[in-house]
Design a protein around this motif. Sequence first.
Motif, PDB file in Angstrom:
ATOM      1  N   LYS A 153      44.560  40.708  37.824  1.00  0.00           N
ATOM      2  CA  LYS A 153      44.316  41.598  36.690  1.00  0.00           C
ATOM      3  C   LYS A 153      43.708  40.842  35.509  1.00  0.00           C
ATOM      4  N   ASN A 154      44.084  39.593  35.347  1.00  0.00           N
ATOM      5  CA  ASN A 154      43.527  38.785  34.238  1.00  0.00           C
ATOM      6  C   ASN A 154      42.017  38.624  34.355  1.00  0.00           C
ATOM      7  N   TYR A 155      41.516  38.684  35.592  1.00  0.00           N
ATOM      8  CA  TYR A 155      40.087  38.486  35.821  1.00  0.00           C
ATOM      9  C   TYR A 155      39.308  39.793  35.918  1.00  0.00           C
ATOM     10  N   LEU A 156      39.978  40.939  35.867  1.00  0.00           N
ATOM     11  CA  LEU A 156      39.303  42.220  36.050  1.00  0.00           C
ATOM     12  C   LEU A 156      38.170  42.477  35.057  1.00  0.00           C
ATOM     13  N   PRO A 157      38.290  42.042  33.777  1.00  0.00           N
ATOM     14  CA  PRO A 157      37.171  42.265  32.850  1.00  0.00           C
ATOM     15  C   PRO A 157      35.862  41.637  33.318  1.00  0.00           C
ATOM     16  N   LEU A 158      35.961  40.643  34.171  1.00  0.00           N
ATOM     17  CA  LEU A 158      34.755  39.962  34.661  1.00  0.00           C
ATOM     18  C   LEU A 158      34.129  40.681  35.857  1.00  0.00           C
ATOM     19  N   ILE A 159      34.876  41.569  36.476  1.00  0.00           N
ATOM     20  CA  ILE A 159      34.416  42.209  37.702  1.00  0.00           C
ATOM     21  C   ILE A 159      33.623  43.475  37.364  1.00  0.00           C
ATOM     22  N   ALA A 189      31.557  37.247  44.535  1.00  0.00           N
ATOM     23  CA  ALA A 189      30.631  38.372  44.409  1.00  0.00           C
ATOM     24  C   ALA A 189      29.857  38.523  45.711  1.00  0.00           C
ATOM     25  N   ASN A 190      29.598  39.747  46.094  1.00  0.00           N
ATOM     26  CA  ASN A 190      28.902  39.987  47.354  1.00  0.00           C
ATOM     27  C   ASN A 190      27.518  39.356  47.390  1.00  0.00           C
ATOM     28  N   LYS A 222      39.255  49.211  38.671  1.00  0.00           N
ATOM     29  CA  LYS A 222      38.327  48.200  39.207  1.00  0.00           C
ATOM     30  C   LYS A 222      38.460  48.027  40.725  1.00  0.00           C
ATOM     31  N   ARG A 223      39.422  48.750  41.319  1.00  0.00           N
ATOM     32  CA  ARG A 223      39.615  48.595  42.761  1.00  0.00           C
ATOM     33  C   ARG A 223      38.380  49.012  43.559  1.00  0.00           C
ATOM     34  N   LYS A 224      37.536  49.841  42.925  1.00  0.00           N
ATOM     35  CA  LYS A 224      36.337  50.302  43.631  1.00  0.00           C
ATOM     36  C   LYS A 224      35.370  49.165  43.952  1.00  0.00           C
ATOM     37  N   PHE A 225      35.517  48.064  43.186  1.00  0.00           N
ATOM     38  CA  PHE A 225      34.631  46.915  43.429  1.00  0.00           C
ATOM     39  C   PHE A 225      35.189  45.955  44.488  1.00  0.00           C
ATOM     40  N   PHE A 226      36.458  46.136  44.848  1.00  0.00           N
ATOM     41  CA  PHE A 226      37.137  45.142  45.690  1.00  0.00           C
ATOM     42  C   PHE A 226      37.161  45.517  47.160  1.00  0.00           C
ATOM     43  N   THR A 227      36.964  44.484  47.964  1.00  0.00           N
ATOM     44  CA  THR A 227      37.185  44.566  49.401  1.00  0.00           C
ATOM     45  C   THR A 227      38.051  43.376  49.796  1.00  0.00           C
ATOM     46  N   GLN A 281      30.805  44.271  39.583  1.00  0.00           N
ATOM     47  CA  GLN A 281      29.963  44.436  40.760  1.00  0.00           C
ATOM     48  C   GLN A 281      30.829  44.239  41.997  1.00  0.00           C
ATOM     49  N   PRO A 282      30.381  44.623  43.164  1.00  0.00           N
ATOM     50  CA  PRO A 282      31.184  44.506  44.385  1.00  0.00           C
ATOM     51  C   PRO A 282      31.566  43.049  44.684  1.00  0.00           C
ATOM     52  N   VAL A 283      32.826  42.869  45.029  1.00  0.00           N
ATOM     53  CA  VAL A 283      33.333  41.534  45.350  1.00  0.00           C
ATOM     54  C   VAL A 283      34.252  41.625  46.557  1.00  0.00           C
ATOM     55  N   LYS A 284      34.461  40.487  47.183  1.00  0.00           N
ATOM     56  CA  LYS A 284      35.478  40.415  48.234  1.00  0.00           C
ATOM     57  C   LYS A 284      36.525  39.405  47.774  1.00  0.00           C
ATOM     58  N   ILE A 285      37.776  39.652  48.148  1.00  0.00           N
ATOM     59  CA  ILE A 285      38.870  38.770  47.748  1.00  0.00           C
ATOM     60  C   ILE A 285      39.572  38.269  48.999  1.00  0.00           C
ATOM     61  N   GLN A 286      39.846  36.970  49.015  1.00  0.00           N
ATOM     62  CA  GLN A 286      40.486  36.333  50.162  1.00  0.00           C
ATOM     63  C   GLN A 286      41.893  35.879  49.795  1.00  0.00           C
ATOM     64  N   PHE A 287      42.785  35.936  50.779  1.00  0.00           N
ATOM     65  CA  PHE A 287      44.151  35.457  50.623  1.00  0.00           C
ATOM     66  C   PHE A 287      44.509  34.580  51.817  1.00  0.00           C
ATOM     67  N   HIS A 288      45.593  33.842  51.685  1.00  0.00           N
ATOM     68  CA  HIS A 288      46.123  33.086  52.823  1.00  0.00           C
ATOM     69  C   HIS A 288      46.455  34.065  53.944  1.00  0.00           C
ATOM     70  N   GLU A 289      46.281  33.633  55.182  1.00  0.00           N
ATOM     71  CA  GLU A 289      46.472  34.535  56.319  1.00  0.00           C
ATOM     72  C   GLU A 289      47.872  35.153  56.359  1.00  0.00           C
ATOM     73  N   ASP A 290      48.879  34.398  55.908  1.00  0.00           N
ATOM     74  CA  ASP A 290      50.246  34.940  55.908  1.00  0.00           C
ATOM     75  C   ASP A 290      50.477  35.897  54.742  1.00  0.00           C
ATOM     76  N   ASP A 291      49.561  35.852  53.739  1.00  0.00           N
ATOM     77  CA  ASP A 291      49.720  36.726  52.575  1.00  0.00           C
ATOM     78  C   ASP A 291      49.007  38.061  52.739  1.00  0.00           C
ATOM     79  N   LEU A 292      48.099  38.144  53.687  1.00  0.00           N
ATOM     80  CA  LEU A 292      47.316  39.377  53.858  1.00  0.00           C
ATOM     81  C   LEU A 292      48.223  40.592  54.096  1.00  0.00           C
TER      82      LEU A 292
END
Length: 228
Positions: free
Chosen positions: A117-123, A172-173, A151-156, A125-136
């Motif tokens: 959420k702290n970074y949402l003002p920067l988003i 960013a995509n 801003k969820r519309k920009f996230f995959t 455009q479409p972006v993808k976000i990665q997490f550790h495999e156990d955190d997915l």
Amino acid sequence: MSLREDFKDIGYEMIRTTAAEIEKIEKKASMETYYIREKFENQMQEDLLQLEMTSIRNRQYELNRLEMDRVSEINNAVAQRKTKYIDEFNELLRKEIRDRIQFCHKSYVNFLIEKVKNYLPLIVQPVKIQFHEDDLKLIKEADFLKKIGKKRKFFTISETPLDSCMGFRITANDDEYEIDFTFKAIADNHRLELKMLFMKMFPLFEAKLRNAMEIDREKHGGAKRYEI
């Protein structure tokens, strides 16, 4: 006085005069020989002293080089050991982080959501976000996309796992920018502190050789070689 006697007197006078001149020449030659010999001996002594000083300096340089080589070997060994322990420290830290995440995964997921959420003002455009495999799984169960608002519309959420024990990475995509909040990125922010910590644990050795000429001067300061 007969002519024979006149020649006899002249002969004696010439002999006396010649003898006196020879004596003068001998004295002069003797003095010149003395000064030449003295000059030669002094020059030879100076050359020997200079050779001695050169030999001492050369030995000093050799001793210093050998000492520096030894110090370099020690520091290389220290550096290798430091790298080994840093790697082991990082591995233990990663394991500790994953153990804690498993112990309090709900708090950890909420922590990640708040950080995103702290970074949402920067988003914008479409972006993808990665997490550790156990955190997915944990992220999906926590309805991550729903909780970050409009801003969820920009996230995959990427199915490619993060190559880090914790955190996330937003890209960013079009690859225009990247937001890195991974273990490595966090550690880099504290790199200086970690470096200072490990420097205290593994200090580098320094060559503290006393100058060979200084030691010699202390012991033999009155020697002839220090007069030149």
